[in-house]
Motif scaffolding. Structure first.
Motif, PDB file in Angstrom:
ATOM      1  N   ASP A 150       8.188  -7.886 -12.767  1.00 17.46           N
ATOM      2  CA  ASP A 150       7.644  -9.127 -11.388  1.00 17.46           C
ATOM      3  C   ASP A 150       7.614  -8.968 -10.059  1.00 17.46           C
ATOM      4  O   ASP A 150       7.366  -9.875  -9.333  1.00 17.46           O
ATOM      5  N   LEU A 151       7.506  -7.393  -9.764  1.00 16.07           N
ATOM      6  CA  LEU A 151       7.374  -7.774  -8.255  1.00 16.07           C
ATOM      7  C   LEU A 151       4.968  -6.575  -8.414  1.00 16.07           C
ATOM      8  O   LEU A 151       5.053  -6.089  -9.544  1.00 16.07           O
ATOM      9  N   SER A 152       4.529  -7.341  -7.511  1.00 18.34           N
ATOM     10  CA  SER A 152       3.365  -7.036  -7.175  1.00 18.34           C
ATOM     11  C   SER A 152       3.036  -5.354  -7.380  1.00 18.34           C
ATOM     12  O   SER A 152       4.019  -3.818  -7.119  1.00 18.34           O
ATOM     13  N   ARG A 153       1.946  -5.006  -8.311  1.00 17.53           N
ATOM     14  CA  ARG A 153       1.545  -3.464  -8.481  1.00 17.53           C
ATOM     15  C   ARG A 153       1.054  -3.121  -7.676  1.00 17.53           C
ATOM     16  O   ARG A 153       0.288  -4.011  -6.819  1.00 17.53           O
ATOM     17  N   GLY A 154       0.259  -1.620  -7.555  1.00 16.82           N
ATOM     18  CA  GLY A 154      -0.568  -1.113  -6.748  1.00 16.82           C
ATOM     19  C   GLY A 154       0.065  -0.185  -5.682  1.00 16.82           C
ATOM     20  O   GLY A 154       1.339  -0.559  -5.095  1.00 16.82           O
ATOM     21  N   SER A 155      -0.669  -0.210  -4.581  1.00 21.43           N
ATOM     22  CA  SER A 155       0.193  -0.016  -3.321  1.00 21.43           C
ATOM     23  C   SER A 155      -0.665  -0.830  -2.267  1.00 21.43           C
ATOM     24  O   SER A 155      -2.016  -1.409  -2.213  1.00 21.43           O
ATOM     25  N   TYR A 195      -4.873  -1.094  -6.565  1.00 22.78           N
ATOM     26  CA  TYR A 195      -4.712  -0.835  -8.207  1.00 22.78           C
ATOM     27  C   TYR A 195      -5.680  -0.177  -8.689  1.00 22.78           C
ATOM     28  O   TYR A 195      -6.872  -0.819  -8.724  1.00 22.78           O
ATOM     29  N   ARG A 196      -5.371   0.337 -10.044  1.00 21.05           N
ATOM     30  CA  ARG A 196      -6.541   0.933 -10.770  1.00 21.05           C
ATOM     31  C   ARG A 196      -6.195   0.678 -11.888  1.00 21.05           C
ATOM     32  O   ARG A 196      -5.357  -0.859 -12.467  1.00 21.05           O
ATOM     33  N   SER A 197      -8.054   0.436 -12.321  1.00 20.69           N
ATOM     34  CA  SER A 197      -7.847  -0.760 -13.439  1.00 20.69           C
ATOM     35  C   SER A 197      -9.575  -0.434 -14.686  1.00 20.69           C
ATOM     36  O   SER A 197     -10.353   0.365 -13.983  1.00 20.69           O
ATOM     37  N   GLY A 198      -8.876   0.294 -15.984  1.00 24.95           N
ATOM     38  CA  GLY A 198      -9.835   1.790 -16.102  1.00 24.95           C
ATOM     39  C   GLY A 198      -9.780   2.861 -15.364  1.00 24.95           C
ATOM     40  O   GLY A 198      -7.985   3.297 -15.005  1.00 24.95           O
ATOM     41  N   ASP A 199     -10.588   2.990 -14.981  1.00 24.87           N
ATOM     42  CA  ASP A 199     -11.598   3.920 -14.342  1.00 24.87           C
ATOM     43  C   ASP A 199     -11.735   3.642 -12.847  1.00 24.87           C
ATOM     44  O   ASP A 199     -11.872   4.662 -11.684  1.00 24.87           O
ATOM     45  N   SER A 200     -11.497   2.610 -12.992  1.00 17.24           N
ATOM     46  CA  SER A 200     -12.112   1.895 -10.831  1.00 17.24           C
ATOM     47  C   SER A 200     -10.706   1.883 -10.544  1.00 17.24           C
ATOM     48  O   SER A 200      -9.040   1.223 -11.187  1.00 17.24           O
ATOM     49  N   VAL A 201     -10.858   1.892  -9.035  1.00 19.46           N
ATOM     50  CA  VAL A 201      -9.292   1.351  -7.972  1.00 19.46           C
ATOM     51  C   VAL A 201     -10.202  -0.375  -8.048  1.00 19.46           C
ATOM     52  O   VAL A 201     -11.672  -0.422  -7.294  1.00 19.46           O
ATOM     53  N   LYS A 202      -9.659  -1.624  -7.670  1.00 25.59           N
ATOM     54  CA  LYS A 202      -9.446  -2.468  -7.416  1.00 25.59           C
ATOM     55  C   LYS A 202      -8.673  -3.042  -6.157  1.00 25.59           C
ATOM     56  O   LYS A 202      -7.639  -2.392  -6.056  1.00 25.59           O
ATOM     57  N   TYR A 203      -9.143  -3.986  -4.937  1.00 23.63           N
ATOM     58  CA  TYR A 203      -8.864  -4.326  -4.627  1.00 23.63           C
ATOM     59  C   TYR A 203      -8.778  -5.641  -4.342  1.00 23.63           C
ATOM     60  O   TYR A 203      -9.559  -6.665  -4.573  1.00 23.63           O
ATOM     61  N   GLU A 204      -7.410  -6.060  -3.660  1.00 23.07           N
ATOM     62  CA  GLU A 204      -7.022  -7.428  -3.482  1.00 23.07           C
ATOM     63  C   GLU A 204      -6.323  -7.792  -2.322  1.00 23.07           C
ATOM     64  O   GLU A 204      -5.886  -7.606  -1.490  1.00 23.07           O
ATOM     65  N   GLN A 218       7.407  -6.144  -0.956  1.00 18.52           N
ATOM     66  CA  GLN A 218       7.685  -5.677  -3.384  1.00 18.52           C
ATOM     67  C   GLN A 218       6.934  -4.898  -3.064  1.00 18.52           C
ATOM     68  O   GLN A 218       7.427  -4.081  -4.562  1.00 18.52           O
ATOM     69  N   ILE A 219       5.942  -4.361  -2.907  1.00 18.80           N
ATOM     70  CA  ILE A 219       5.834  -2.670  -3.843  1.00 18.80           C
ATOM     71  C   ILE A 219       7.084  -1.581  -3.225  1.00 18.80           C
ATOM     72  O   ILE A 219       7.014  -0.938  -4.108  1.00 18.80           O
ATOM     73  N   LYS A 220       7.286  -2.116  -2.261  1.00 14.25           N
ATOM     74  CA  LYS A 220       7.991  -0.606  -1.354  1.00 14.25           C
ATOM     75  C   LYS A 220       9.719  -0.818  -2.414  1.00 14.25           C
ATOM     76  O   LYS A 220      10.253  -0.228  -3.072  1.00 14.25           O
ATOM     77  N   LYS A 221       9.895  -2.034  -3.368  1.00 10.93           N
ATOM     78  CA  LYS A 221      11.399  -2.301  -4.031  1.00 10.93           C
ATOM     79  C   LYS A 221      10.671  -2.132  -5.308  1.00 10.93           C
ATOM     80  O   LYS A 221      11.245  -1.153  -6.639  1.00 10.93           O
ATOM     81  N   ARG A 222       9.124  -2.185  -5.697  1.00 10.24           N
ATOM     82  CA  ARG A 222       8.626  -1.518  -7.205  1.00 10.24           C
ATOM     83  C   ARG A 222       9.381  -0.016  -7.286  1.00 10.24           C
ATOM     84  O   ARG A 222       9.569   0.223  -8.062  1.00 10.24           O
TER      85      ARG A 222
END
Lengths: 100, 227
Positions: free
Chosen positions: A28-33, A49-58, A74-78
């Protein structure tokens, strides 16, 4: 020894339950950093966050925004839950080994 | 186990620092930790215990202030686990689980008992009033905790072992009760207390205790049937 065996079995059940709980909480929590970028002297936050070989930014928003604070939290909690899950899995392995 | 003991001590310390420990009775297998201290680290009491810490709130609660125990436990890295079927709440951590209990009195009720002063809910259980009636204070360093009198702990275990659906748990109750109970008989003061408490409980409970002891501890059976 039978008492110890039963306590270990009970503990194993407790850990299985915890494993499920932590997995669900993590889901339920955001992934990545969170990463910040400086543009014209203003800080903006992104989830990386990592998606396959690349790092994506949102894009999240300004680093000072409530949304950015919420995502960071959320990320800290995760990460805390991931650490707990790791501990639980380690304990499960040890107990399963002891019960063999 | 070291992690569990460390976390257990942190929880007890936090409750003590918030001046709420005096209103709580520690029940369940963690009592044995204190009984060992009480009886000078005797090896006659097994260190074996589960990783469930049961904290009993007396019924009726005599709490004169508002303390957010929920928040205290969250600060100690516990997460709340809510059971949607029963409404009960547990506080979980990989090293330890904390649950609140309270004596179920009279007709009882289904579902949890809300302990507003502590911001927690507790599971109501029969026969816990036996434990709340006979208590002893034990000092562990600078912290004083309240636990059931060892004799009451023993007799309660013999009663509930007969009510357990889980056979393994019932056997564990009996082993713990027999081990501690027979050790208490070797200490004159404790033996006297056991007799006094046994005499004090209702006849129905005495019968339940004797039937739990029968076949499990000859020494205890001999004593309790001679009273």
């Amino acid at each position: 020894m039978a008492v110890i065996h039963e306590i270990l079995k009970e503990e194993l059940e407790r850990l299985y339950e915890l494993q499920e709980l932590y997995k669900n909480k993590i889901k339920d929590l955001s992934r990545g950093s969170v990463q910040e970028k400086d543009r014209n002297g203003k800080l903006y936050s992104y989830i990386a966050y990592r998606s396959g070989d690349s790092v994506k930014y949102e894009y999240i928003g300004k680093s000072s925004s409530d949304r950015a604070a919420q995502v960071k939290d959320q990320i800290k909690k995760r990460k805390e839950f991931e650490l707990k899950l790791k501990q639980v899995r380690k304990d499960i392995k040890e107990i399963e080994k002891a019960l063999k | 186990m070291d992690e569990a003991i460390n976390l257990f001590k942190k929880v007890i310390r936090a409750l003590h620092d918030n001046d709420i420990l005096k209103d709580i009775i520690i029940v369940g297998s963690w009592c044995l930790y204190y009984y060992r201290i009480y009886f000078d680290e005797t090896r006659h009491i097994s260190p074996a215990r589960t990783l469930d810490l049961y904290l009993m709130i007396p019924n009726p609660p005599k709490i004169d202030k508002d303390v957010d125990v929920n928040a205290i436990l969250e600060n100690q890295s516990f997460d709340l686990k809510f059971d949607y079927n029963t409404g009960y709440v547990k506080y979980v951590n990989p090293a330890l689980t904390v649950e609140f209990l309270t004596p179920m009195l009279g007709r009882g009720k289904s579902g949890p008992y809300e302990i507003k002063e502590l911001h927690v809910n507790a599971q109501g259980l029969r026969f816990l009033n036996f434990l709340q009636q006979y208590i002893v204070k034990i000092k562990d360093g600078d912290i004083e905790v309240t636990v059931p009198e060892p004799s009451a702990f023993v007799m309660h275990k013999f009663i509930i072992s007969q009510r357990r659906k889980n056979k393994a748990k019932a056997e564990r109750d009996i082993i713990a009760a027999k081990e501690l109970g027979e050790y208490l008989l070797t200490i004159a003061k404790q033996k006297e207390k056991m007799i006094r408490i046994f005499k004090d409980v209702p006849e129905k409970w005495q019968d339940k205790i004797v039937s739990g002891v029968k076949g499990n501890s000859e020494e205890l059976h001999k004593l309790l049937t001679s009273i």
